[in-house]
Write a protein that holds these residues in place. Structure first.
Motif, PDB file in Angstrom:
ATOM      1  N   SER A 127      41.399 -10.118  10.023  1.00  0.00           N
ATOM      2  CA  SER A 127      40.689  -8.704  11.370  1.00  0.00           C
ATOM      3  C   SER A 127      41.320  -7.084  10.868  1.00  0.00           C
ATOM      4  CB  SER A 127      41.205  -8.957  12.846  1.00  0.00           C
ATOM      5  OG  SER A 127      41.178  -7.539  13.365  1.00  0.00           O
ATOM      6  N   LEU A 128      39.840  -6.057  11.313  1.00  0.00           N
ATOM      7  CA  LEU A 128      39.849  -5.337  10.476  1.00  0.00           C
ATOM      8  C   LEU A 128      39.540  -4.121  11.410  1.00  0.00           C
ATOM      9  CD1 LEU A 128      39.231  -5.487   6.937  1.00  0.00           C
ATOM     10  CD2 LEU A 128      37.514  -3.655   8.454  1.00  0.00           C
ATOM     11  N   ASN A 129      39.809  -2.726  11.839  1.00  0.00           N
ATOM     12  CA  ASN A 129      38.951  -2.182  12.425  1.00  0.00           C
ATOM     13  C   ASN A 129      39.196  -0.683  12.100  1.00  0.00           C
ATOM     14  OD1 ASN A 129      37.519  -3.647  15.172  1.00  0.00           O
ATOM     15  ND2 ASN A 129      39.708  -4.231  14.838  1.00  0.00           N
ATOM     16  N   THR A 130      38.478   0.140  12.134  1.00  0.00           N
ATOM     17  CA  THR A 130      38.394   1.625  12.151  1.00  0.00           C
ATOM     18  C   THR A 130      37.800   1.816  13.569  1.00  0.00           C
ATOM     19  OG1 THR A 130      36.172   2.063  10.892  1.00  0.00           O
ATOM     20  CG2 THR A 130      37.906   1.826  10.318  1.00  0.00           C
ATOM     21  N   LEU A 133      42.172  -2.989  23.669  1.00  0.00           N
ATOM     22  CA  LEU A 133      41.468  -3.071  22.263  1.00  0.00           C
ATOM     23  C   LEU A 133      42.422  -4.732  22.077  1.00  0.00           C
ATOM     24  CD1 LEU A 133      41.713   0.306  20.984  1.00  0.00           C
ATOM     25  CD2 LEU A 133      39.751  -1.231  21.666  1.00  0.00           C
ATOM     26  N   PRO A 134      42.636  -5.543  22.825  1.00  0.00           N
ATOM     27  CA  PRO A 134      43.806  -6.483  22.495  1.00  0.00           C
ATOM     28  C   PRO A 134      42.903  -7.152  21.397  1.00  0.00           C
ATOM     29  CG  PRO A 134      42.403  -7.431  24.371  1.00  0.00           C
ATOM     30  CD  PRO A 134      42.036  -5.845  24.075  1.00  0.00           C
ATOM     31  N   GLY A 135      43.814  -8.259  20.724  1.00  0.00           N
ATOM     32  CA  GLY A 135      43.699  -8.055  18.941  1.00  0.00           C
ATOM     33  C   GLY A 135      43.362  -7.605  17.921  1.00  0.00           C
ATOM     34  N   TYR A 136      43.238  -6.218  18.874  1.00  0.00           N
ATOM     35  CA  TYR A 136      42.743  -5.287  17.305  1.00  0.00           C
ATOM     36  C   TYR A 136      43.906  -4.580  17.221  1.00  0.00           C
ATOM     37  CZ  TYR A 136      38.186  -6.209  18.926  1.00  0.00           C
ATOM     38  OH  TYR A 136      36.599  -6.329  18.851  1.00  0.00           O
ATOM     39  N   GLY A 150      37.380  -4.029  24.986  1.00  0.00           N
ATOM     40  CA  GLY A 150      37.566  -3.679  23.473  1.00  0.00           C
ATOM     41  C   GLY A 150      36.583  -2.616  23.198  1.00  0.00           C
ATOM     42  N   LEU A 151      35.461  -2.751  21.750  1.00  0.00           N
ATOM     43  CA  LEU A 151      35.243  -1.499  20.924  1.00  0.00           C
ATOM     44  C   LEU A 151      34.512  -0.941  21.418  1.00  0.00           C
ATOM     45  CD1 LEU A 151      36.279  -2.558  17.735  1.00  0.00           C
ATOM     46  CD2 LEU A 151      37.306  -0.904  18.528  1.00  0.00           C
ATOM     47  N   VAL A 152      33.470  -2.162  22.202  1.00  0.00           N
ATOM     48  CA  VAL A 152      32.495  -1.638  22.571  1.00  0.00           C
ATOM     49  C   VAL A 152      32.368  -1.226  23.590  1.00  0.00           C
ATOM     50  CG1 VAL A 152      30.030  -2.856  23.890  1.00  0.00           C
ATOM     51  CG2 VAL A 152      30.935  -3.659  22.087  1.00  0.00           C
ATOM     52  N   GLY A 153      33.442  -1.849  24.257  1.00  0.00           N
ATOM     53  CA  GLY A 153      33.779  -0.833  26.281  1.00  0.00           C
ATOM     54  C   GLY A 153      34.537   0.132  26.155  1.00  0.00           C
TER      55      GLY A 153
END
Lengths: 428, 464
Positions: A330-333, A188-191, A161-164
């Motif tokens: 869901s929203l990621n930069t 980054l599954p789900g993102y 994920g983002l943290v990892g």
């Protein structure tokens, strides 16, 4: 017993935004903010940058004490909740004291989720949720990498994920050899969709990171100061540093018997009210409903926590401008090795009907990757790697269900200017 | 939080020339390229219009709320400032902003946003200076709100105006500035109807207020002002009257007081009719307008006469000060209120405010200020001021007005107009504008005023 008109439990993004919203409408009500931390509030999102050394630990506070004073808010540190008595509107703290409230916001966030891996409790491992975690990881990363006279040590990161991913990048930059293990089929599954994820993954591989997707850890075992990570295929990695980044779970231990309903998080209505009277909840502690009303992952998103905090604060203060929370998108930069990936919304389902349209631009280098997902002519999702657009405008286009069919090609060719022109006509 | 200046964009005036972006780039960029401009003009091919992406300096900036590193914050100067040292380049701010006001710049390697040129060109954003067509404006009206906000509101809370009416705005702001040392007259009309004189024996404002007849407002204020003066008290005599109470029923006493040069500040809130009693026509009602007494039927097509130009009539009295103002142009209104208040120490000051009537003119209650603005921008309501020593000056350029029909189509009271009636109104508006243009062009000669009387004819001895 102390009594406040408003008590806000937690001082991260949701709690702070709720505070702002309450004060915007109610200038006089008494407010207490209770934070279990012993330091000024810090965003979990900034922690990877503490690990990397980009941020000095004394320069990351979201608010200074003077800000709370200016808001006339009683801000307390080391004040953790132990139990909630919603029937009598009282909160018992870990030190045994009780505080009465008129209205209560639960914004206690989340804690790292620990996967049920055999042997995990017997080994030393890191998580990344608090500043203390970040400082410990920073020191450990330096140790793994920089011991003179021997080759760099190996770090294993559980979860892509983002943290990892952020942590893996930091560890690589620090000079460690890094393995990422992700049980789902992509990073980054789900993102991000599979294509974008593959592009990101390729960059990590280029930097020497071992990325193992679709793999599970069967067991970890202690080996002196280090540990052995045994994978489901039978192979193993020796880890001098083990980081568990397998998601989070809501921090709700103090709610048993309180009458506040908890499922995957605290259950709330569209005004962030819980099942208990005069109790609201917002942020990562909440089971965020999806805007799309489907199984799309929702929650755990910083801008979403802010929206929830604002909704809760306005609802608590009785602000007539209150609007229902529309549900999470869901929203990621995501920045990685100097490149950028952006995602807003949802991908098309595997068995997409004819009402779905997926447009893809998949050039190399500066061309970048861009994917648009439409349903009935309305934007559902947009995913890009090395293509710039304004995620905030895309988010709003999704929330407003703006009909964009006629502009689909223009959006694909120049998403930034096309969406800005739409915005300017619709809500400038 | 105080109000602060803002950069406003008028899409109808933009032709996409891009000068703003070039100006921004030369002020802000590291390499002079327009790609680094903090203002972006974009074309929507579907609607054929120009749009803008630029930081709004939000009062409640969401970019700052979502920033995990506390790198964005709104300062006292109103600018949402970006702190390079704190920024971690996570780009979450770009997800928080729904206006495209903060975006990643590949050339600079971090997010960039507009700071209204507060570093080098404070008070003069370069994009605005570069915009030849007036599509960008640097709006500093917030400053006057801050100044006025410090003054005491002398009306009670909860005045009972119709939804969307701008009269409450006029009343409160006027009395704030004129101050507590005032005797206020509010003749029959919307203003007492809204509660200025109070209800059930309770006053509606914090200064002495009375309710004269429609006919005698200026006469009563004359006596009150003179009596206070005789007792050595300098008290402002203020009237807040409608157009009927000023220009029709009240005109005899108004004209007399103006002619005598009484030291009165007379504010006329002109909603072009007797709106408080059910929207009957007045002398200020526009030609062609529907009112309850100028109905639309087989033969009747609204009012058959042109409105009289009350502020011009007042100017010909040779008052100390006469001006027209609009709540769509608050800075201008404030400046004129200052001037009128000061002039009322010497003689008669008359301030004429255009007050679109949401219920009587039939338009949505949310668009009052827009109606007021369009009235000015079409020359339907021209803003000007007259000082006895200087003559008449126009407050804004009137040579390039919007079509009058832009104004007429906003209002239900004009919905029935036929082509001939529209042509009549257009002609009338043009004629009135020409009269004002020519009056403004006249230069005062030495020892003689442009308009009005010689000052030595002022022969009212207030001590008598």
């Amino acid at each position: 017993m102390e009594q406040f008109d408003y008590v806000v439990l937690g001082a991260s993004h949701a709690g702070l935004e709720a505070l702002r919203a309450i004060r915007a409408h109610d200038a006089d009500g008494s407010i207490a903010v209770l934070d279990r931390e012993a330091r000024l509030p810090v965003s979990p999102t900034v922690l990877p940058y503490v690990v990397s050394g980009k941020c000095a630990e004394d320069r990351i506070a979201l608010r200074e004490r003077s800000w709370f004073d200016a808001q006339r808010v009683d801000y307390r540190q080391q004040a953790a909740a132990a139990a909630l008595d919603a029937a009598r509107s009282r909160l018992r703290l870990a030190d045994g004291r009780e505080i009465g409230y008129g209205k209560l916001l639960l914004a206690t966030g989340a804690a790292p989720a620990l996967p049920p891996i055999e042997g995990l409790s017997d080994v030393r491992f890191h998580v990344l949720r608090t500043l203390a975690d970040a400082l410990a990881l920073r020191d450990a990363a330096n140790e793994v990498a920089s011991e003179a006279g021997r080759s760099a040590g190996r770090a294993v990161v559980l979860g892509a994920g983002l943290v990892g991913m952020h942590a893996a990048e930091n560890l690589v930059r620090a000079g460690a050899r890094v393995t990422i293990v992700e049980m789902r089929g992509q990073v980054l599954p789900g993102y991000f969709d599979a294509t974008a994820a593959a592009r990101i993954e390729a960059v990590f591989r280029d930097k020497g990171v071992e990325v193992l997707t679709g793999r599970r850890v069967k067991q970890v075992a202690r080996r002196g100061e280090d540990c052995t990570v045994l994978l489901d295929g039978g192979d193993a990695r020796e880890a001098e540093l083990l980081l568990v980044a397998a998601g989070v779970r809501p921090e709700v231990s103090y709610l048993s018997g309180s009458g506040v309903a908890v499922e995957r998080g605290i259950v709330v209505d569209e005004f962030m009210r819980t099942a208990a009277a005069n109790v609201w909840a917002a942020g990562d502690v909440v089971q965020t409903p999806s805007f799309f009303g489907d199984g799309t992952p929702a929650g755990g998103i910083l801008p979403d926590a802010v929206e929830q905090g604002r909704t809760a604060g306005m609802s608590m203060a009785g602000d007539p401008a209150l609007r229902p929370y529309p549900g999470g998108v869901s929203l990621n930069t995501y920045g990685f090795f100097g490149r950028r990936a952006l995602s807003v919304g949802r991908d098309a389902p595997a068995q997409a009907g004819p009402e779905w349209d997926v447009l893809v631009r998949d050039g190399e280098g500066a061309e970048g990757y861009l994917k648009l997902v439409l349903r009935e002519g309305r934007l559902q999702g947009i995913f890009g790697v090395d293509v710039l657009f304004d995620p905030g405008i895309m988010w709003e286009l999704i929330l407003r269900r703006v009909e964009i069919d006629a502009r689909r090609q223009a959006l694909l060719e120049n998403p930034q200017d096309t969406a800005r022109a739409l915005m300017s006509g619709l809500w400038r | 939080m105080s109000a602060t200046p803002t950069i406003a964009f008028d899409a109808t005036r933009c032709d996409g020339c891009g000068e703003c972006m070039s100006a921004c780039a030369s002020a802000k960029s590291t390499d002079g390229s327009s790609a680094q401009s903090r203002i972006r003009i974009v074309r929507d091919e579907e609607s054929g219009s120009w749009g803008i992406a630029q930081c709004r300096q939000c009062g409640d900036p969401r970019c700052a709320s979502v920033c995990p590193a506390a790198a964005l914050a709104k300062g006292d100067d109103g600018i949402v400032a970006w702190d390079a040292e704190r920024c971690v380049n996570c780009l979450i701010c770009t997800a928080g902003c729904t206006f495209g006001g903060i975006a990643f710049s590949p050339a600079e390697g971090h997010v960039v946003k507009c700071d209204q040129c507060s570093d080098q060109h404070a008070g003069a954003p370069q994009c605005v200076s570069a915009c030849a067509r007036g599509a960008l404006r640097y709006v500093t009206a917030a400053n006057v709100y801050n100044r006025w906000g410090e003054l005491e509101d002398l009306f009670v809370p909860g005045l009972g105006g119709c939804q969307g009416c701008n009269t409450e705005l006029i009343m409160r702001h006027t009395l704030r500035r004129v101050g507590p040392n005032t005797v206020l007259a509010t003749p029959p009309g919307c203003i007492p109807g809204m509660g200025s004189v109070g209800y059930n024996g309770m006053l509606g404002c914090k200064v002495p207020v009375f309710h004269p007849l429609l006919t005698n407002t200026a006469s009563m204020l004359t006596g009150i002002r003179r009596q206070h003066k005789r007792k050595g008290r300098n008290v402002t005599a203020l009237a807040l009257a409608g157009d009927g109470g000023a220009g029709d029923v009240g005109f005899q006493s108004l004209s007399g007081a103006a002619e005598r040069g009484e030291q009165i500040l007379f504010v006329c809130v002109d909603n072009e009719g007797y709106m408080n009693t059910g929207a009957q026509r007045s002398g200020s009602t526009t030609y062609g307008a529907w009112t309850a007494t100028t109905p639309i039927g087989d033969s009747a097509r609204g009012k058959a006469q042109d409105a009289k130009n009350l502020p011009l009539l007042m100017m010909w009295h040779g008052c100390e000060y006469v001006a027209t103002a609009s709540t769509a142009f608050m800075e201008d209104f404030y400046a004129k209120l200052e001037a009128a208040l000061e002039a009322s120490e010497r003689g008669f000051a008359y301030l004429h405010l255009y007050s679109p009537c949401t219920s009587g003119w039939r338009f949505p209650s949310a668009s009052n200020i827009e109606v007021a603005r369009t009235a000015v921008e079409t020359n339907f309501a021209v803003l000007w001021e007259y000082r006895r020593e200087q003559g008449l000056t126009l407050s804004r350029d009137i040579d390039d007005p919007l079509p009058v029909t832009d104004y007429l189509k906003l209002l239900g009271k004009f919905r029935h107009l036929d082509a001939a009636q529209i042509a009549h109104i257009e002609r009338h508006v043009a004629e009135q504008a020409q009269v004002l243009r020519e009056l403004a062009a006249m230069q005062p000669c030495e020892g003689r005023q442009v308009v009005g009387r010689q000052s030595d004819l002022m022969a009212v001895d207030l001590d008598q």
